[in-house]
Enzyme design. Structure first.
Site, PDB file in Angstrom:
ATOM      1  N   GLU A   1      51.590  31.077  37.139  1.00  0.00           N
ATOM      2  CA  GLU A   1      52.416  30.726  38.060  1.00  0.00           C
ATOM      3  C   GLU A   1      52.254  30.389  39.851  1.00  0.00           C
ATOM      4  O   GLU A   1      51.606  30.115  39.336  1.00  0.00           O
ATOM      5  CB  GLU A   1      53.820  32.454  38.405  1.00  0.00           C
ATOM      6  CG  GLU A   1      52.605  33.205  39.146  1.00  0.00           C
ATOM      7  CD  GLU A   1      53.497  34.555  38.940  1.00  0.00           C
ATOM      8  OE1 GLU A   1      53.859  34.610  38.041  1.00  0.00           O
ATOM      9  OE2 GLU A   1      54.088  34.289  40.630  1.00  0.00           O
TER      10      GLU A   1
ATOM     11  N   CYS B   1      53.709  26.813  46.282  1.00  0.00           N
ATOM     12  CA  CYS B   1      53.082  28.063  46.335  1.00  0.00           C
ATOM     13  C   CYS B   1      52.015  27.620  44.916  1.00  0.00           C
ATOM     14  O   CYS B   1      52.514  28.445  44.061  1.00  0.00           O
ATOM     15  CB  CYS B   1      53.766  29.686  46.555  1.00  0.00           C
ATOM     16  SG  CYS B   1      52.087  30.337  46.689  1.00  0.00           S
TER      17      CYS B   1
ATOM     18  N   CYS C   1      43.318  38.049  39.518  1.00  0.00           N
ATOM     19  CA  CYS C   1      42.073  37.404  40.178  1.00  0.00           C
ATOM     20  C   CYS C   1      41.250  39.161  40.737  1.00  0.00           C
ATOM     21  O   CYS C   1      41.723  40.204  40.195  1.00  0.00           O
ATOM     22  CB  CYS C   1      43.281  38.054  41.863  1.00  0.00           C
ATOM     23  SG  CYS C   1      42.267  38.317  43.124  1.00  0.00           S
TER      24      CYS C   1
ATOM     25  N   CYS D   1      42.925  43.954  45.795  1.00  0.00           N
ATOM     26  CA  CYS D   1      43.995  44.517  46.772  1.00  0.00           C
ATOM     27  C   CYS D   1      44.882  44.860  46.054  1.00  0.00           C
ATOM     28  O   CYS D   1      45.695  44.810  45.109  1.00  0.00           O
ATOM     29  CB  CYS D   1      44.935  43.746  47.334  1.00  0.00           C
ATOM     30  SG  CYS D   1      43.777  42.340  48.018  1.00  0.00           S
TER      31      CYS D   1
ATOM     32  N   CYS E   1      49.079  44.630  45.211  1.00  0.00           N
ATOM     33  CA  CYS E   1      49.062  43.253  44.968  1.00  0.00           C
ATOM     34  C   CYS E   1      49.039  43.274  42.971  1.00  0.00           C
ATOM     35  O   CYS E   1      48.551  43.567  42.515  1.00  0.00           O
ATOM     36  CB  CYS E   1      48.143  42.358  45.700  1.00  0.00           C
ATOM     37  SG  CYS E   1      48.230  40.804  44.363  1.00  0.00           S
TER      38      CYS E   1
ATOM     39  N   GLU F   1      42.030  34.371  43.904  1.00  0.00           N
ATOM     40  CA  GLU F   1      41.228  33.786  45.841  1.00  0.00           C
ATOM     41  C   GLU F   1      41.116  32.597  45.161  1.00  0.00           C
ATOM     42  O   GLU F   1      39.696  32.951  44.442  1.00  0.00           O
ATOM     43  CB  GLU F   1      40.650  35.423  45.774  1.00  0.00           C
ATOM     44  CG  GLU F   1      39.325  34.928  46.415  1.00  0.00           C
ATOM     45  CD  GLU F   1      39.966  34.395  48.335  1.00  0.00           C
ATOM     46  OE1 GLU F   1      40.974  35.472  48.582  1.00  0.00           O
ATOM     47  OE2 GLU F   1      39.542  33.842  48.657  1.00  0.00           O
TER      48      GLU F   1
ATOM     49  N   SER G   1      44.145  36.694  55.147  1.00  0.00           N
ATOM     50  CA  SER G   1      44.709  38.484  54.654  1.00  0.00           C
ATOM     51  C   SER G   1      44.451  39.213  55.124  1.00  0.00           C
ATOM     52  O   SER G   1      43.050  39.333  55.083  1.00  0.00           O
ATOM     53  CB  SER G   1      45.150  37.906  53.062  1.00  0.00           C
ATOM     54  OG  SER G   1      45.911  37.290  52.552  1.00  0.00           O
TER      55      SER G   1
ATOM     56  N   HIS H   1      45.714  41.780  56.801  1.00  0.00           N
ATOM     57  CA  HIS H   1      46.652  43.389  55.843  1.00  0.00           C
ATOM     58  C   HIS H   1      46.646  44.697  57.070  1.00  0.00           C
ATOM     59  O   HIS H   1      46.893  46.163  57.440  1.00  0.00           O
ATOM     60  CB  HIS H   1      47.171  43.742  54.991  1.00  0.00           C
ATOM     61  CG  HIS H   1      47.702  43.043  54.145  1.00  0.00           C
ATOM     62  ND1 HIS H   1      48.048  42.103  54.478  1.00  0.00           N
ATOM     63  CD2 HIS H   1      46.779  41.929  53.191  1.00  0.00           C
ATOM     64  CE1 HIS H   1      48.641  40.929  53.747  1.00  0.00           C
ATOM     65  NE2 HIS H   1      47.551  40.801  52.742  1.00  0.00           N
TER      66      HIS H   1
ATOM     67  N   CYS I   1      53.666  36.840  44.526  1.00  0.00           N
ATOM     68  CA  CYS I   1      52.577  36.422  43.620  1.00  0.00           C
ATOM     69  C   CYS I   1      51.726  37.391  42.756  1.00  0.00           C
ATOM     70  O   CYS I   1      52.424  38.771  42.545  1.00  0.00           O
ATOM     71  CB  CYS I   1      51.073  36.282  44.069  1.00  0.00           C
ATOM     72  SG  CYS I   1      51.270  37.212  45.896  1.00  0.00           S
TER      73      CYS I   1
HETATM   74  N1  SAH Z   1      44.137  35.997  47.002  1.00  0.00           N
HETATM   75  C1  SAH Z   1      44.333  34.931  48.577  1.00  0.00           C
HETATM   76  C2  SAH Z   1      45.453  34.451  47.952  1.00  0.00           C
HETATM   77  C3  SAH Z   1      47.100  35.840  47.703  1.00  0.00           C
HETATM   78  S1  SAH Z   1      48.270  35.832  47.630  1.00  0.00           S
HETATM   79  C4  SAH Z   1      45.137  36.002  49.620  1.00  0.00           C
HETATM   80  O1  SAH Z   1      44.210  37.107  49.268  1.00  0.00           O
HETATM   81  O2  SAH Z   1      45.392  35.399  50.557  1.00  0.00           O
HETATM   82  C5  SAH Z   1      48.549  35.315  49.352  1.00  0.00           C
HETATM   83  C6  SAH Z   1      49.736  36.866  50.323  1.00  0.00           C
HETATM   84  O3  SAH Z   1      50.297  36.642  49.327  1.00  0.00           O
HETATM   85  C7  SAH Z   1      47.991  37.506  50.337  1.00  0.00           C
HETATM   86  O4  SAH Z   1      47.836  37.349  52.321  1.00  0.00           O
HETATM   87  C8  SAH Z   1      48.249  38.820  49.728  1.00  0.00           C
HETATM   88  O5  SAH Z   1      47.599  39.226  50.122  1.00  0.00           O
HETATM   89  C9  SAH Z   1      49.389  38.637  50.279  1.00  0.00           C
HETATM   90  N2  SAH Z   1      50.235  39.831  49.101  1.00  0.00           N
HETATM   91  C10 SAH Z   1      49.906  40.264  47.398  1.00  0.00           C
HETATM   92  N3  SAH Z   1      50.907  40.766  47.494  1.00  0.00           N
HETATM   93  C11 SAH Z   1      51.518  40.465  47.858  1.00  0.00           C
HETATM   94  C12 SAH Z   1      53.074  41.811  47.807  1.00  0.00           C
HETATM   95  N4  SAH Z   1      53.337  42.105  46.993  1.00  0.00           N
HETATM   96  N5  SAH Z   1      53.542  41.342  48.851  1.00  0.00           N
HETATM   97  C13 SAH Z   1      53.687  40.676  49.798  1.00  0.00           C
HETATM   98  N6  SAH Z   1      52.472  39.618  50.100  1.00  0.00           N
HETATM   99  C14 SAH Z   1      51.490  40.003  49.203  1.00  0.00           C
END
Ligand code: SAH
Length: 357
Positions: free
Chosen positions: A88, A101, A108, A112, A115, A169, A223, A225, A342
């Site tokens: 997507e 995006c 992945c 996480c 996610c 990733e 990221s 968190h 995502c």
């Molecule tokens: N693998 C990369 C890109 C991932 S998506 C990374 O981890 O940075 C980009 C961002 O969206 C990341 O910061 C990820 O942690 C965040 N993300 C993933 N799931 C999410 C959710 N359910 N709500 C908000 N942000 C989310």
């Protein structure tokens, strides 16, 4: 075609008995005029177009689902790949920007816990062409005035910003992602300014060091968190391999080398990582760095215990960071009703397909 470098395209065309200038024409059709098939390359002889179409494809993605948010400013597309996998990409229309995006992998491996993409694990890497195709698709879309969704904002007719924040990733598919980034930024190909592209990583430390040496001014987003190992290892298991201290040291090396400001992403989750203590701890750790924090309101995903923080808790968290000397913004929430987080659209469609079977 999108997996070929220019030199490889020249050899390929030579194999068909074609001179170099024909390769240049095909290349420009793809990267400058966003042609999706050989048929539209009208200055090529018809016989050549037919021959090319018989043995090659320009565009590896097939649109399967398209969803537009109610305000018309967020467009999400689910694409099918030749092997039946799906990915997507999301186009967000802001006042002066067209931000896209894109995904770097199908699924992945990073796991996480909040996610949607992580839930199914990694299916495979995207090829170079499958990454650039996402940008070329939307460039073609924006260049065609008849296709624009009707909204009030002023519209540049091209993609102005790209973020690698879709599925996957990007540092785990490093070679393909960087070959794609070179094509996207090269004047000779798509020609988007590197400063308009952001790569987001969960924190693969050796690859952050590698990125610092690339010499292309792509923005780095990390990221985070959580500001400590106990919590971060629960949310982002990769933290057990490279912990917060190791990660922040790598970011500091990156800043020393590139003099570029790094963004930390922080998805705020109610009662999990949104307390004033954590905000203060984070401010202490981040204030020495040339950085900026982007707080992301959590997109709740099905069957998950994680919920977004309240507005009040979000404001308080952000204020503590700011007071602690860390510039902080809250990310606009876009396209929530079209599953524009995502991996969420893909997941919803897989569930639907499974329930039909
Ligand atoms: N693998 C990369 C890109 C991932 S998506 C990374 O981890 O940075 C980009 C961002 O969206 C990341 O910061 C990820 O942690 C965040 N993300 C993933 N799931 C999410 C959710 N359910 N709500 C908000 N942000 C989310």
């Amino acid at each position: 075609m999108l997996d070929l470098s220019f030199d490889e395209l020249v050899s390929y065309m030579a194999g068909l008995g074609q001179p170099k200038f024909r390769a240049r024409e095909v290349w420009d059709w793809i990267y400058k005029r966003y042609a999706g098939d050989f048929e539209s390359m009208t200055n090529l002889p018809a016989a050549l177009r037919t021959r090319l179409a018989e043995q090659a494809t320009v565009f590896p993605l097939r649109k399967t689902v398209e969803m537009l948010s109610e305000d018309g400013d967020t467009l999400k597309v689910l694409f099918a790949l030749p092997d039946g996998q799906t990915l997507e990409a999301v186009l967000m229309l802001y006042d002066k920007r067209r931000t896209l995006c894109i995904s770097s992998q199908v699924g992945c491996a990073m796991g996480c816990t909040f996610c949607a993409t992580a839930q199914g694990g990694l299916m495979r890497n995207l090829s170079v062409g499958e990454i650039t195709a996402q940008v070329l698709y939307f460039a073609r879309y924006l260049a065609d005035p008849s296709l624009l969704p009707v909204t009030s904002v002023e519209r540049p007719s091209t993609v102005t910003n790209v973020v690698l924040m879709g599925m996957g990733e990007p540092m785990h598919n490093y070679e393909n992602v960087w070959t794609a980034l070179r094509l996207l930024t090269s004047e000779d190909a798509f020609g988007l300014g590197a400063r308009h592209i952001t790569l987001s990583t969960v924190g693969l430390v050796p690859m952050i060091d590698r990125m610092a040496d690339e010499g292309i001014q792509i923005n780095l987003a990390v990221s985070l968190h959580a500001p400590n190992d106990e919590l971060r290892s629960q949310l982002a298991p990769v933290n057990r391999r490279w912990n917060v201290e190791t990660l922040l040291a790598a970011v500091q090396r990156y800043i020393d080398k590139t003099h570029r400001r790094v963004t930390f992403e922080y998805a705020l989750m109610k009662g999990i990582n949104d307390t004033p203590e954590l905000a203060a701890q984070m401010a202490r750790k981040l204030s020495p760095l040339l950085c900026h924090v982007n707080v992301i309101p959590l997109n709740p995903i099905p069957d998950s215990p994680f919920q977004p923080s309240t507005g009040e808790d979000t404001e308080r968290f952000v204020q503590i960071l700011r007071d602690g000397g860390v510039p902080t913004t809250i990310r606009l929430r876009r396209g929530i009703e079209i599953n524009a987080g995502c991996g969420q659209l893909r997941q919803a469609h897989q569930k639907q397909a499974n329930s039909v079977q």
